[in-house]
Write a protein that holds these residues in place. Structure first.
Motif, PDB file in Angstrom:
ATOM      1  N   ARG A  24       0.898  -1.232  -0.346  1.00 21.81           N
ATOM      2  CA  ARG A  24      -0.081  -0.071   0.101  1.00 21.81           C
ATOM      3  C   ARG A  24       0.725   0.734   0.017  1.00 21.81           C
ATOM      4  O   ARG A  24       0.626   2.110  -0.501  1.00 21.81           O
ATOM      5  CB  ARG A  24      -0.973  -0.268   1.249  1.00 21.81           C
ATOM      6  N   TRP A  25       2.137   1.010   0.021  1.00 22.29           N
ATOM      7  CA  TRP A  25       3.058   2.055   0.355  1.00 22.29           C
ATOM      8  C   TRP A  25       2.844   3.458  -1.625  1.00 22.29           C
ATOM      9  O   TRP A  25       2.823   4.220  -0.716  1.00 22.29           O
ATOM     10  CB  TRP A  25       4.295   1.918   1.013  1.00 22.29           C
ATOM     11  N   PRO A  26       3.159   2.263  -2.175  1.00 18.41           N
ATOM     12  CA  PRO A  26       3.166   3.285  -3.444  1.00 18.41           C
ATOM     13  C   PRO A  26       1.830   3.718  -3.730  1.00 18.41           C
ATOM     14  O   PRO A  26       1.847   4.646  -4.538  1.00 18.41           O
ATOM     15  CB  PRO A  26       3.772   1.731  -4.403  1.00 18.41           C
ATOM     16  N   GLU A  27       0.957   3.515  -2.815  1.00 13.85           N
ATOM     17  CA  GLU A  27      -0.209   4.294  -3.057  1.00 13.85           C
ATOM     18  C   GLU A  27      -0.008   5.978  -2.321  1.00 13.85           C
ATOM     19  O   GLU A  27      -0.880   6.931  -2.902  1.00 13.85           O
ATOM     20  CB  GLU A  27      -1.730   4.325  -2.279  1.00 13.85           C
ATOM     21  N   LEU A  28       1.087   6.047  -1.810  1.00 11.95           N
ATOM     22  CA  LEU A  28       1.159   7.581  -1.828  1.00 11.95           C
ATOM     23  C   LEU A  28       1.514   8.630  -2.215  1.00 11.95           C
ATOM     24  O   LEU A  28       2.540   7.785  -2.918  1.00 11.95           O
ATOM     25  CB  LEU A  28       1.917   7.310   0.176  1.00 11.95           C
ATOM     26  N   SER A  29       1.238   9.785  -2.297  1.00 10.85           N
ATOM     27  CA  SER A  29       2.239  10.739  -3.294  1.00 10.85           C
ATOM     28  C   SER A  29       3.187  10.894  -2.488  1.00 10.85           C
ATOM     29  O   SER A  29       3.667  10.553  -1.394  1.00 10.85           O
ATOM     30  CB  SER A  29       1.011  12.045  -3.214  1.00 10.85           C
ATOM     31  N   GLY A  64      -4.651  12.820   7.166  1.00 13.74           N
ATOM     32  CA  GLY A  64      -5.374  12.171   6.655  1.00 13.74           C
ATOM     33  C   GLY A  64      -5.691  10.919   5.554  1.00 13.74           C
ATOM     34  O   GLY A  64      -5.918   9.968   5.062  1.00 13.74           O
ATOM     35  N   HIS A  65      -4.761  11.106   4.467  1.00 13.21           N
ATOM     36  CA  HIS A  65      -4.954  10.475   3.362  1.00 13.21           C
ATOM     37  C   HIS A  65      -3.936   9.726   3.535  1.00 13.21           C
ATOM     38  O   HIS A  65      -4.180   8.333   3.495  1.00 13.21           O
ATOM     39  CB  HIS A  65      -4.796  11.326   2.097  1.00 13.21           C
ATOM     40  N   ILE A  66      -2.874   9.680   3.948  1.00 16.68           N
ATOM     41  CA  ILE A  66      -1.598   8.308   4.290  1.00 16.68           C
ATOM     42  C   ILE A  66      -2.821   7.446   5.375  1.00 16.68           C
ATOM     43  O   ILE A  66      -2.608   5.913   4.983  1.00 16.68           O
ATOM     44  CB  ILE A  66      -0.840   8.850   4.994  1.00 16.68           C
ATOM     45  N   MET A  67      -3.618   8.122   6.716  1.00 11.80           N
ATOM     46  CA  MET A  67      -3.927   7.067   7.375  1.00 11.80           C
ATOM     47  C   MET A  67      -5.509   6.660   6.578  1.00 11.80           C
ATOM     48  O   MET A  67      -5.632   4.747   7.100  1.00 11.80           O
ATOM     49  CB  MET A  67      -4.664   8.023   8.040  1.00 11.80           C
TER      50      MET A  67
END
Length: 90
Positions: A24-29, A64-67
């Protein structure tokens, strides 16, 4: 006097995330990764906003987006996930 049984920890990854491959980490900007890494290292919102030159409200939005993207509820879970991933070392 009877001892209380050990209570399970409440601030660790939920069971459904314990066995995840952490993809899921790559989903982060890119900015969310920067915020996540600083959070996982123990920085607070004020410190992060100063370090990255962003407004505290922008920091809160990124957090919030990260969580949401990682499916976690708090910074302890984020630190645990980052440590397991090798992004942050204990």
């Amino acid at each position: 006097m009877q001892e209380e049984p050990d209570k399970p920890p409440t601030d660790v990854l939920p069971p459904e995330l314990e066995d995840t491959d952490l993809d899921r980490w790559p989903e982060l900007s890119e900015r969310e990764v920067e915020v996540a890494e600083l959070l996982a290292r123990g920085a607070n919102g004020h410190e992060i906003s100063l370090a990255l030159g962003i407004n505290i409200k922008t920091y809160s939005t990124h957090r919030g987006h990260i969580m949401k993207k990682l499916g976690i509820k708090n910074a302890v879970q984020l630190a645990h996930m980052a440590t397991k991933r090798g992004t942050v070392f204990p």
